[in-house]
Design an enzyme around this catalytic site. Structure first.
Site, PDB file in Angstrom:
ATOM      1  N   ILE A   1      44.379  49.087  35.195  1.00 20.90           N
ATOM      2  CA  ILE A   1      45.465  49.973  34.770  1.00 20.90           C
ATOM      3  C   ILE A   1      46.503  49.208  33.949  1.00 20.90           C
ATOM      4  O   ILE A   1      47.657  49.622  33.840  1.00 20.90           O
ATOM      5  CB  ILE A   1      46.123  50.655  35.985  1.00 20.90           C
ATOM      6  CG1 ILE A   1      46.600  49.620  37.015  1.00 20.90           C
ATOM      7  CG2 ILE A   1      45.153  51.624  36.624  1.00 20.90           C
ATOM      8  CD1 ILE A   1      47.359  50.228  38.196  1.00 20.90           C
TER       9      ILE A   1
ATOM     10  N   ILE B   1      47.056  32.623  43.542  1.00 21.81           N
ATOM     11  CA  ILE B   1      47.218  33.413  42.321  1.00 21.81           C
ATOM     12  C   ILE B   1      45.962  33.190  41.481  1.00 21.81           C
ATOM     13  O   ILE B   1      45.633  32.063  41.116  1.00 21.81           O
ATOM     14  CB  ILE B   1      48.486  32.992  41.562  1.00 21.81           C
ATOM     15  CG1 ILE B   1      49.712  33.155  42.465  1.00 21.81           C
ATOM     16  CG2 ILE B   1      48.625  33.794  40.266  1.00 21.81           C
ATOM     17  CD1 ILE B   1      49.917  34.545  43.040  1.00 21.81           C
TER      18      ILE B   1
ATOM     19  N   THR C   1      48.175  36.649  33.939  1.00 18.55           N
ATOM     20  CA  THR C   1      48.312  38.066  34.301  1.00 18.55           C
ATOM     21  C   THR C   1      49.127  38.211  35.585  1.00 18.55           C
ATOM     22  O   THR C   1      49.840  39.197  35.766  1.00 18.55           O
ATOM     23  CB  THR C   1      46.932  38.734  34.452  1.00 18.55           C
ATOM     24  OG1 THR C   1      46.167  37.994  35.406  1.00 18.55           O
ATOM     25  CG2 THR C   1      46.206  38.771  33.138  1.00 18.55           C
TER      26      THR C   1
ATOM     27  N   GLY D   1      47.893  40.710  47.478  1.00 22.30           N
ATOM     28  CA  GLY D   1      48.187  41.575  46.327  1.00 22.30           C
ATOM     29  C   GLY D   1      49.503  41.202  45.680  1.00 22.30           C
ATOM     30  O   GLY D   1      50.448  40.783  46.360  1.00 22.30           O
TER      31      GLY D   1
ATOM     32  N   GLU E   1      52.884  44.846  43.462  1.00 21.53           N
ATOM     33  CA  GLU E   1      54.047  45.621  43.891  1.00 21.53           C
ATOM     34  C   GLU E   1      55.220  44.781  44.366  1.00 21.53           C
ATOM     35  O   GLU E   1      56.370  45.218  44.303  1.00 21.53           O
ATOM     36  CB  GLU E   1      53.605  46.619  44.972  1.00 21.53           C
ATOM     37  CG  GLU E   1      52.714  47.675  44.343  1.00 21.53           C
ATOM     38  CD  GLU E   1      51.953  48.538  45.312  1.00 21.53           C
ATOM     39  OE1 GLU E   1      52.431  49.632  45.609  1.00 21.53           O
ATOM     40  OE2 GLU E   1      50.864  48.131  45.762  1.00 21.53           O
TER      41      GLU E   1
END
Lengths: 697, 334
Positions: A458, A584, A589, A657, A660
């Site tokens: 996305i 990471i 990115t 993750g 967020e």
């Protein structure tokens, strides 16, 4: 481009396609004979459609059809009732779709939509969330399956007897995701086979929903989502456009394209629900927290219960032997809220981390030290040990890089002309979520490997990172790997959401590639075997196994702001984040993900808010001229750093993750900096000049 | 679709004659406002007469120190023009405070002055609006109106004019040249935009068949000038309030002053009450505050936009004080 090592700053594999315009998005597929659709939103806040007058619309040049609840194909309800569009006359909120105009061109469809006359019987509506609203109730679960209420010890007694107490209520307007690419679908039927090009965060889920709705087997549906221009949660679930496009295409027996207009998105693709959060913290004079209360109210729609889990971060962050965390919700005649980047954490950590700053001020204690003082050894709510927790290291490293020790803690102690300068800090957290996924890897005749997994990129760099994971597992340079993602006929995979995509897909890719490597070795070790070797992985039962550990990423945000005492304009001068998020996997990115989250947190703090219009029942700001997101001029000095974490309790890549956590805590850090600059504690987001100025004059 | 005609005008006379004979024809400049409103169904012209290629692109001295700016000069070009930057800094600053680089490249001088007033209800054809549908009502008065007018509004309309350029022109005593079938007339910039009164559908005094062909700037007034705009974000946002000011101070006394507010009314608000209060007064913050308060005494804020009154006052004091201090460059951003 032959970095075998994980973490390498590999550029996006599809970067050139994107900057040259060659990458195709959902609305850019135009099968032969494509018709165009334009949806028609309800113009009442609650009631019933009593008539759809389509004579004028159908008389227009290029008109093909008007779908409404009178003639739309019936669908079998999927698990999300927002997808049951045009099934009956009921209008649950303003903006709910009541008709679809279909024509030979986009312009003709839009003209038809304007020419439709729809009669309604309007009922009274109730759209404004207030404290003490009669419809508030305590649900069983909040979003994410979290219990609405948790209690430990005796909060009331501990709070009442605490030496130092903070009792503050924080209010946040609704916010909207507004990805650059609006929600769009192009649908085409071939007999009883359906193909849709759709903009979403997970096309396996879209395929399954379409199969249910149209009573097909999943293999009769193919959903293609090769490139997606952002989602931020609003595309994490299938949205009405894909159902409408598929309905229209079936009815007309020709392909139909539907891109939702920007000014309709606010009502139909979810939003971050408004919250009112009461924080009560009791501590001893050395800053040890004895009581923590986090009680929130929020709204949902009458269509579906969605409860923003804003009190949940208080179950993880700090030691508090006595705590109460609760959620209440009122089902109002409003659009249905849903996920927006870091649901729960973004809202909840704004309130908790603002209250922690208030406690530090009340104690006369440095806010970094207060957080360090209350860093728990085990997760307070579950009692589980953390798989890894380096919040203190993030705070210390951030303080060092930011120059925190030079700070004069007195509010309003730094002035440059009319500008009041202040700095603030806040912690960040986001849970480690992961779901089972399938993936396949095979050798390619002529050399190299092909990896297939229905991941969705996305804009995060997922495609690139998965190629790196595959190369690492295969032990080959990354340019030996071809990666196929973004089609539901690839091995099934979960969505790009909950910061779980890379972990979920990568786990399966890793396993498939390891197995393939073993097969290659068995076959003699040549990279170009004469027969195609193939390996498959399904992480069901493994990725979703209950962990004995509490698994979360942590971070620390530091902000410097300048508040214009004459105008109330608040601008961020510096924003610095330090994260502990496992390994990471791609430093380039990854950095973009962190920075992107921080920019969005800046918007949440200062700019972004959707105002519910009490008379009409819709959100007032429905375009990017009125719903302000940060511009480059608003984000002068952004820094993101991370601490290397070696956590063996996560997944084969050792990653947490990162999509967020960058937004979580940013708004609190900025709000705390505004307090430091001005001496004024604003407890309402966004902190626009009108709100700030009211306290400065 | 709703069909409309499009013609590209070859000369000014033909353009005017074409629009004069078609009641639902409209001139098209850069299109940055008209086209948006057509997509929303707010503007529904039957014919667009594209005047954007007419040779109205000069920035020329026309005697007595005056400057004539062609209506098709793009906002970017006008802001960057050496004569404008040197002699009318308030104008250059106002232009650069507006919109985004891309929009300034497309938007014309004439089009900027003719952009419609802003209000969320005006843009939403599913709701009442006296400006769009006269007589249908004004939901903004009781609804969402943080950004709307505090001065000069009527029971029929509380919309605000969004142009930054127009505020600077009001302060500079500029005039607007309008060409109709029967010739040309010149209207003071301060009289070009109008208050809503009981005709909110009219934003300006231009007639249907008149083409805005030029803006005339008088010789630069003595003293220094500046523009300051307060807004939600650092770039690309409409003014919550703005101030254009020209100030000449001799021996500590205000000799000449021009002050105009943006973001407060249906038109750029020339602050004549404040100017009168300042002429001959000492150039002090106290005078500036007193003058701004005198002007803003006429404000009638709505429920949620009262902050604009102290905001405008503070901006005016700030800009005037910085202009009065010859050694102090005005602070243009925060």
């Amino acid at each position: 481009m032959s970095h075998p090592e994980p973490g390498a700053p590999l550029g996006r594999l599809e970067g050139q396609l994107k900057v040259t315009g060659a990458a195709r998005y959902a609305a850019e597929y135009t099968p032969r004979g494509t018709a165009y659709a334009w949806p028609v939103p309800a113009t009442i806040a609650r009631g019933t459609v009593t008539a759809v007058h389509d004579t004028d619309a159908l008389a227009m040049p290029g008109a093909l059809a008007v779908l409404s609840h009178h003639n739309a194909p019936r669908v079998t309800p999927a698990d999300d009732p927002v997808l049951s569009v045009l099934q009956n006359a009921h209008v649950p909120h303003r903006g709910w779709y009541v008709a679809l105009a279909i024509a030979e061109s986009l312009e003709a469809a839009r003209g038809m939509a304007a020419a439709l006359h729809i009669d309604y019987a309007a009922d009274e509506h109730d759209v404004v969330l207030t404290e003490g609203h009669a419809r508030l109730y305590e649900p069983e679960l909040a979003n994410g399956g979290h219990p609405a209420r948790r209690e430990h010890g005796d909060f009331d007694a501990a709070y009442a007897s605490a030496a130092v107490r903070v009792d503050a209520t924080y209010t946040m307007a609704a916010q909207h995701n507004h990805p650059m690419e609006p929600h769009a679908s192009t649908a085409e039927w071939d007999g009883d086979r359906l193909t849709v090009y759709d903009s979403n965060q997970g096309s396996t889920k879209v395929r399954d929903a379409l199969a249910t709705l149209f009573e097909l087997r999943p293999e009769q549906v193919t959903v293609v989502s090769e490139h997606v221009g952002g989602g931020f949660g609003s595309k994490g679930t299938p949205r009405p456009q894909v159902v409408l496009a598929a309905m229209a295409a079936r009815q007309l027996r020709r392909p139909v394209k539907l891109a939702l207009p920007r000014n309709q998105l606010a009502a139909v693709v979810g939003h971050r629900a408004p919250t009112v959060q009461r924080l009560r913290i009791g501590a001893d004079r050395k800053g040890g927290i004895s009581a923590l209360g986090h009680e929130i109210i929020t709204h949902t729609s009458t269509v579906r219960e969605f409860v923003e889990q804003a009190a949940t971060p208080s179950r993880t962050m700090y030691t508090a032997p006595n705590s109460r965390t609760t959620h209440q919700v009122a089902a109002l005649d409003v659009p249905t809220p849903s996920w927006m980047r870091a649901p729960g954490e973004a809202s909840g950590m704004y309130a908790l981390e603002s209250a922690m700053d208030e406690l530090a001020v009340a104690l006369g204690m440095d806010p970094v030290e207060l957080r360090v003082r209350n860093d728990p050894a085990i997760e307070p709510d579950t009692g589980k040990p953390f798989s890894s927790r380096h919040l203190v290291e993030c705070l210390r490293e951030g303080a060092r890089r930011f120059g925190w020790e030079e700070r004069d803690p007195r509010p309003r102690s730094r002035r440059e002309g009319s500008l009041l300068i202040g700095t603030g800090v806040a912690s960040a957290t986001y849970p480690v979520l992961v779901s089972p996924s399938m993936a396949e890897a095979c050798t390619v005749p002529g050399g190299g490997y092909r990896v297939r997994v229905n991941a969705t990129d996305i804009g995060t760099g997922a495609r690139t990172v998965l190629a790196q994971v595959a190369a690492d597992a295969l032990g080959v340079p990354v340019d030996h790997v071809l990666i196929d993602i973004g089609r539901s006929d690839l091995p099934a995979a979960p969505l790009a959401g909950g910061s779980s995509g890379t972990a979920s897909w990568g786990w399966a890719v890793h396993h498939a590639c390891r197995r393939l490597r073993a097969l290659v070795m068995e076959a003699g070790g040549a990279e170009t075997p004469t027969t195609t070797l193939r390996a498959f992985a399904d992480t069901s039962g493994e990725a979703d196994a209950e962990s004995p550990y509490a698994r979360h990423a942590f971070g620390a945000h530091f902000a410097e702001v300048a508040v214009d005492a004459d105008t109330g304009e608040t601008r961020v001068r510096r924003l610095l984040g330090v994260y502990a998020a496992g390994r990471i996997l791609n430093s380039r990115t990854g950095h973009s993900q962190f920075i992107g989250g921080m920019v969005m947190g800046l918007g949440m703090a200062l700019l972004e808010g959707s105002t519910m219009d009490p008379s009409f029942g819709d959100f007032a700001e429905r375009d990017l001229a009125s719903y302000h997101v940060p511009t480059c001029a608003d984000t002068p000095a952004m820094e993101a750093h991370w601490i290397d974490e070696d956590d063996r309790h996560l997944n084969p890549m050792g990653s947490k993750g990162i999509g967020e956590i960058g937004i979580v805590g940013t708004a609190a850090a900025i709000g705390n900096a505004v307090h430091h600059a001005t001496g004024v504690r604003l407890r309402e987001l966004p902190m626009t000049p009108d709100k700030v100025l009211a306290h400065l004059n | 679709m709703r069909p409309f005609g499009y013609v590209r005008a070859d000369d000014v006379e033909t353009a005017i004659a074409t629009v004069a004979t078609e009641p639902d024809a409209r001139f098209l400049g850069g299109g940055t406002n008209l086209v948006d409103l057509m997509k929303l169904g707010v503007e529904r012209p039957g014919l667009l007469v594209d005047v954007s290629r007419l040779p109205l692109t000069g920035i020329d001295p026309v005697g007595d120190g005056k400057l004539r700016i062609g209506a098709n000069v793009r906002n970017s070009d006008l802001a960057a023009h050496p004569l404008i930057r040197a002699r009318y800094p308030v104008l250059s600053q106002a232009l650069l405070a507006g919109a985004s680089g891309q929009l300034r490249n497309a938007a014309t001088t004439g089009g900027n002055l003719l952009q419609r007033t802003r209000c969320l209800y005006f843009q939403d054809v599913s709701k009442p609006c006296n400006k769009r549908a006269p007589g249908s009502g004004c939901p903004a008065r009781e609804g969402i109106h943080r950004d709307l007018a505090v001065l000069g509004h009527s029971e029929h309309c509380v919309a605000t004019n969004p142009s930054d350029l127009a505020v600077a022109l009001a302060a500079l005593d500029a005039s607007v040249v309008l060409r109709g079938p029967d010739g040309e007339r010149t209207v003071a910039a301060t009289a070009f935009h109008r208050l809503p009164a009981d005709l909110p559908e009219r934003d300006t005094v231009i007639a249907h068949d008149e083409l805005l062909t030029a803006v005339e700037l008088p010789a630069p007034p003595p003293g220094r000038s500046a523009y300051r705009k307060a807004r939600d974000r650092a770039s690309y946002a409409f003014a919550l309030a703005s101030v254009a000011a020209v100030l000449d101070v001799q021996g500590g006394t205000v000799r000449e002053v021009r002050l105009a507010f943006g973001g407060l009314a249906h038109k750029p608000w020339r602050a004549t009450v404040a100017e009168q209060a300042l002429l001959g007064a000492p150039a002090t913050e106290e005078s500036f505050r007193h003058a701004a308060d005198a002007e803003l005494a006429a404000a009638r804020p709505l429920r949620d936009n009262g902050f604009k009154v102290p905001l405008a006052r503070n901006l005016a004091v700030r800009v005037l004080a910085s202009l009065a201090d010859a050694n102090h460059m005005p602070q243009l951003g925060s």
